[in-house]
Scaffold this motif. Structure first.
Motif, PDB file in Angstrom:
ATOM      1  N   ALA A  58      43.438  33.704  39.011  1.00 13.91           N
ATOM      2  CA  ALA A  58      42.157  34.381  38.799  1.00 13.91           C
ATOM      3  C   ALA A  58      42.231  35.402  37.662  1.00 13.91           C
ATOM      4  O   ALA A  58      41.338  35.464  36.805  1.00 13.91           O
ATOM      5  N   LEU A  59      43.285  36.212  37.648  1.00 12.20           N
ATOM      6  CA  LEU A  59      43.392  37.239  36.601  1.00 12.20           C
ATOM      7  C   LEU A  59      43.561  36.616  35.225  1.00 12.20           C
ATOM      8  O   LEU A  59      42.996  37.105  34.238  1.00 12.20           O
ATOM      9  N   HIS A  60      44.314  35.534  35.123  1.00 10.50           N
ATOM     10  CA  HIS A  60      44.489  34.865  33.837  1.00 10.50           C
ATOM     11  C   HIS A  60      43.182  34.224  33.379  1.00 10.50           C
ATOM     12  O   HIS A  60      42.861  34.234  32.180  1.00 10.50           O
ATOM     13  N   ALA A  61      42.427  33.648  34.335  1.00  8.64           N
ATOM     14  CA  ALA A  61      41.129  33.067  33.977  1.00  8.64           C
ATOM     15  C   ALA A  61      40.197  34.134  33.429  1.00  8.64           C
ATOM     16  O   ALA A  61      39.453  33.900  32.476  1.00  8.64           O
ATOM     17  N   GLY A  62      40.226  35.316  34.024  1.00  6.12           N
ATOM     18  CA  GLY A  62      39.395  36.409  33.531  1.00  6.12           C
ATOM     19  C   GLY A  62      39.796  36.860  32.140  1.00  6.12           C
ATOM     20  O   GLY A  62      38.945  37.158  31.296  1.00  6.12           O
ATOM     21  N   ALA A  63      41.112  36.905  31.893  1.00  8.99           N
ATOM     22  CA  ALA A  63      41.581  37.305  30.563  1.00  8.99           C
ATOM     23  C   ALA A  63      41.124  36.321  29.500  1.00  8.99           C
ATOM     24  O   ALA A  63      40.688  36.716  28.406  1.00  8.99           O
ATOM     25  N   VAL A 118      34.831  31.759  36.980  1.00 10.72           N
ATOM     26  CA  VAL A 118      34.977  33.088  36.372  1.00 10.72           C
ATOM     27  C   VAL A 118      34.146  33.181  35.097  1.00 10.72           C
ATOM     28  O   VAL A 118      33.443  34.162  34.855  1.00 10.72           O
ATOM     29  N   SER A 119      34.198  32.145  34.276  1.00  3.37           N
ATOM     30  CA  SER A 119      33.431  32.152  33.036  1.00  3.37           C
ATOM     31  C   SER A 119      31.931  32.084  33.303  1.00  3.37           C
ATOM     32  O   SER A 119      31.136  32.677  32.575  1.00  3.37           O
ATOM     33  N   ALA A 120      31.527  31.368  34.364  1.00  3.44           N
ATOM     34  CA  ALA A 120      30.104  31.241  34.677  1.00  3.44           C
ATOM     35  C   ALA A 120      29.494  32.583  35.032  1.00  3.44           C
ATOM     36  O   ALA A 120      28.396  32.934  34.574  1.00  3.44           O
ATOM     37  N   GLN A 121      30.172  33.369  35.872  1.00  5.00           N
ATOM     38  CA  GLN A 121      29.643  34.693  36.213  1.00  5.00           C
ATOM     39  C   GLN A 121      29.635  35.621  35.006  1.00  5.00           C
ATOM     40  O   GLN A 121      28.760  36.480  34.888  1.00  5.00           O
ATOM     41  N   SER A 122      30.586  35.437  34.100  1.00  4.94           N
ATOM     42  CA  SER A 122      30.666  36.303  32.931  1.00  4.94           C
ATOM     43  C   SER A 122      29.692  35.905  31.839  1.00  4.94           C
ATOM     44  O   SER A 122      29.291  36.740  31.025  1.00  4.94           O
ATOM     45  N   VAL A 123      29.297  34.621  31.790  1.00  3.49           N
ATOM     46  CA  VAL A 123      28.401  34.177  30.728  1.00  3.49           C
ATOM     47  C   VAL A 123      26.940  34.471  31.061  1.00  3.49           C
ATOM     48  O   VAL A 123      26.102  34.558  30.150  1.00  3.49           O
ATOM     49  N   LEU A 124      26.604  34.641  32.327  1.00  5.37           N
ATOM     50  CA  LEU A 124      25.204  34.829  32.692  1.00  5.37           C
ATOM     51  C   LEU A 124      24.560  36.048  32.028  1.00  5.37           C
ATOM     52  O   LEU A 124      23.436  35.955  31.520  1.00  5.37           O
ATOM     53  N   ALA A 357      30.809  44.235  28.570  1.00  2.39           N
ATOM     54  CA  ALA A 357      30.869  42.796  28.297  1.00  2.39           C
ATOM     55  C   ALA A 357      32.273  42.333  27.956  1.00  2.39           C
ATOM     56  O   ALA A 357      32.703  41.247  28.358  1.00  2.39           O
ATOM     57  N   GLY A 358      33.025  43.126  27.204  1.00  2.56           N
ATOM     58  CA  GLY A 358      34.357  42.723  26.802  1.00  2.56           C
ATOM     59  C   GLY A 358      35.373  42.729  27.910  1.00  2.56           C
ATOM     60  O   GLY A 358      36.485  42.227  27.755  1.00  2.56           O
ATOM     61  N   LEU A 359      35.024  43.308  29.065  1.00  2.58           N
ATOM     62  CA  LEU A 359      35.929  43.364  30.209  1.00  2.58           C
ATOM     63  C   LEU A 359      35.429  42.538  31.386  1.00  2.58           C
ATOM     64  O   LEU A 359      36.102  42.464  32.419  1.00  2.58           O
ATOM     65  N   LEU A 360      34.269  41.938  31.254  1.00  2.00           N
ATOM     66  CA  LEU A 360      33.591  41.362  32.411  1.00  2.00           C
ATOM     67  C   LEU A 360      34.414  40.277  33.095  1.00  2.00           C
ATOM     68  O   LEU A 360      34.538  40.243  34.318  1.00  2.00           O
ATOM     69  N   GLY A 361      34.995  39.361  32.325  1.00  2.00           N
ATOM     70  CA  GLY A 361      35.763  38.285  32.939  1.00  2.00           C
ATOM     71  C   GLY A 361      36.960  38.807  33.710  1.00  2.00           C
ATOM     72  O   GLY A 361      37.215  38.406  34.848  1.00  2.00           O
ATOM     73  N   ARG A 362      37.715  39.729  33.103  1.00  2.00           N
ATOM     74  CA  ARG A 362      38.932  40.228  33.744  1.00  2.00           C
ATOM     75  C   ARG A 362      38.636  41.097  34.954  1.00  2.00           C
ATOM     76  O   ARG A 362      39.285  40.965  36.001  1.00  2.00           O
ATOM     77  N   VAL A 363      37.676  42.002  34.840  1.00  2.00           N
ATOM     78  CA  VAL A 363      37.374  42.878  35.974  1.00  2.00           C
ATOM     79  C   VAL A 363      36.753  42.081  37.118  1.00  2.00           C
ATOM     80  O   VAL A 363      37.024  42.325  38.292  1.00  2.00           O
TER      81      VAL A 363
END
Length: 441
Positions: A58-63, A118-124, A357-363
């Motif tokens: 999960a953490l790597h996917a967010g990064a 992870v990317s879907a929640q961050s791209v919305l 926005a720049g931290l959204l995937g990782r956090v």
């Protein structure tokens, strides 16, 4: 749909197809495993294969979601799991399927799911305007519920009976179609360095955001930055811990609820079909709750609505044990599903608005590790407690943990959860009085 934009339409359509595929795979794989083995341990490995990638990746996917174009990650993840599952479907059609091939297929498909979700929640937030996030998340959650719970389960049961290889072939086609739909999203969906913020398509205004400069540091540094951010942000940290307690307790509760509800020796005495209807009622409530979440916010405010919905869910844990009446389970399940789904929409929206926005995937990934990591432990402990102390002890303990989680959240939740913060240095210490500080208004 028009006010949410054309790109959101493609995103929602892809979500519908991929979650239908998730529902078929989630129900179909364990059912198919029963054709190879009756060992509880081996059948349980299917569930382990589905959840293990979240703990490991999960953490790597967010990064990666904060380094690369989020739409491209979703497209690639859908293509990979479509290819894997189609290959397994071909093996099944040729009579070469076995349990271990199936486990590898589920594991690889769920690895791709981690990166896609992870990317879907961050791209919305890069797809719709900030003012429409609650509405957009409500539609996404309702679409996910319909695909996973309404449509996926009966389709899986039918496929296992008629054409077992299609348990993998049908999801493969759905994932492939979802990947193609994502190509219709217009714009760039990669977080921009040097505080330029994301480029928003469909004429939406660009919100201020904080860039993490992810391209200039190691992945370990990126993950560490996200963990520090979550730890320093009092509200998000408390929200993650509270969600973790709720999920831990709910896993224990629902892991043994069937023993209390179903069978001649149970306290309530429903048959399996009746229990299935209870789960359907839960899904009906979830769809309704996700669609009206924005109205609930307008009536009560974001902070009060979230705490109130979690309080309702906590108290409903007591109904089956204090009032073990069969017919009462159905309206209880509807309300339960509605409160849980509406709260889920508010939590997702809060993270999207508060995290730069720049931290959204990782956090987001760090949050989900805390919020979901305790579920397997909760399920095991619920079974052990039920074995030695009885099922009512599990239900009452779960309700107590949920109430403690609500109390923990109530101490820090602001009345309004609105605009994103503008820099890491501005992470606030939210007042215990629950009045929103200036940085959040």
């Amino acid at each position: 749909m028009a006010r949410l934009g054309r790109s959101f339409g493609f995103l929602l359509s892809a979500t519908a197809l991929s979650n239908l595929a998730d529902g078929v795979l989630k129900v179909g794989a364990p059912l198919l495993a029963l054709t190879f083995t009756r060992s509880p341990v081996q059948v349980a490995l299917v569930g382990a294969a589905a959840t293990l990638p979240w703990l490991l990746l999960a953490l790597h996917a967010g990064a990666l979601a904060d380094r690369l174009d989020r739409r491209r990650i979703m497209v690639l993840a859908n293509v990979i799991r479509a290819a894997v599952l189609m290959a397994v479907a071909v093996l099944g059609a040729l009579g070469l399927m076995n349990l271990w091939i199936m486990l590898v297929a589920v594991l690889l498909a769920c690895v791709s799911e981690v990166f896609a979700d992870v990317s879907a929640q961050s791209v919305l937030p890069m797809t719709v305007a900030p003012a429409h996030l609650t509405t957009a998340n409500g539609r996404v959650v309702s679409t996910q519920t319909i695909g996973n719970d309404f449509a996926g389960a009966p389709v899986a049961g039918l496929l296992v009976t008629l054409l077992p290889a299609a348990v993998f072939g049908a999801p493969a086609l759905l994932y492939g179609a979802a990947g193609l739909l994502l190509l219709g999203m217009r714009g760039r969906f990669r977080p921009q360095p040097e505080n330029t913020g994301p480029r928003l398509p469909d004429r939406h205004p660009r919100p201020e955001s904080t860039s993490s400069g992810t391209g200039r540091r190691s992945m370990a540094g990126d993950i560490g930055e996200a963990l520090r951010y979550l730890w320093r942000h009092r509200f998000l940290r408390t929200l993650a811990v509270s969600a973790g307690l709720l999920n831990f307790a709910s896993a224990a509760y629902f892991g043994v609820l069937v023993l209390w509800v179903v069978g001649d020796g149970s306290r309530i005495g429903l048959d399996p079909a009746g229990y299935g209807l209870v789960m359907t009622a839960l899904a009906v409530g979830a769809v309704a709750g996700s669609l009206v979440s924005d109205r609930v916010v307008r009536l009560f405010g974001e902070g009060r609505a979230l705490a109130g919905l979690w309080l309702i869910s906590a108290l409903l844990h007591l109904v089956p044990v204090l009032l073990p009446i069969a017919w009462l389970l159905y309206p209880t399940a509807v309300v339960w599903g509605a409160a849980g789904a509406a709260a889920n929409v508010l939590v997702i929206t809060a993270r999207q608005r508060l995290i730069p926005a720049g931290l959204l995937g990782r956090v987001n990934s760090a949050y989900r590790l805390i919020g979901m990591g305790g579920m397997p432990i909760g399920a095991v402990l619920g079974g052990v407690l039920g074995e030695f102390a009885g099922l009512p002890a599990v239900f009452l303990s779960a309700a107590g943990v949920c109430l403690a989680a609500v109390g923990l959240l109530w101490r820090v939740v602001p009345d309004r959860i609105s605009s994103p913060l503008t820099s890491d240095a501005s992470i606030p210490d939210i007042s215990r009085s629950r009045s929103a500080p200036k940085g959040l208004r």
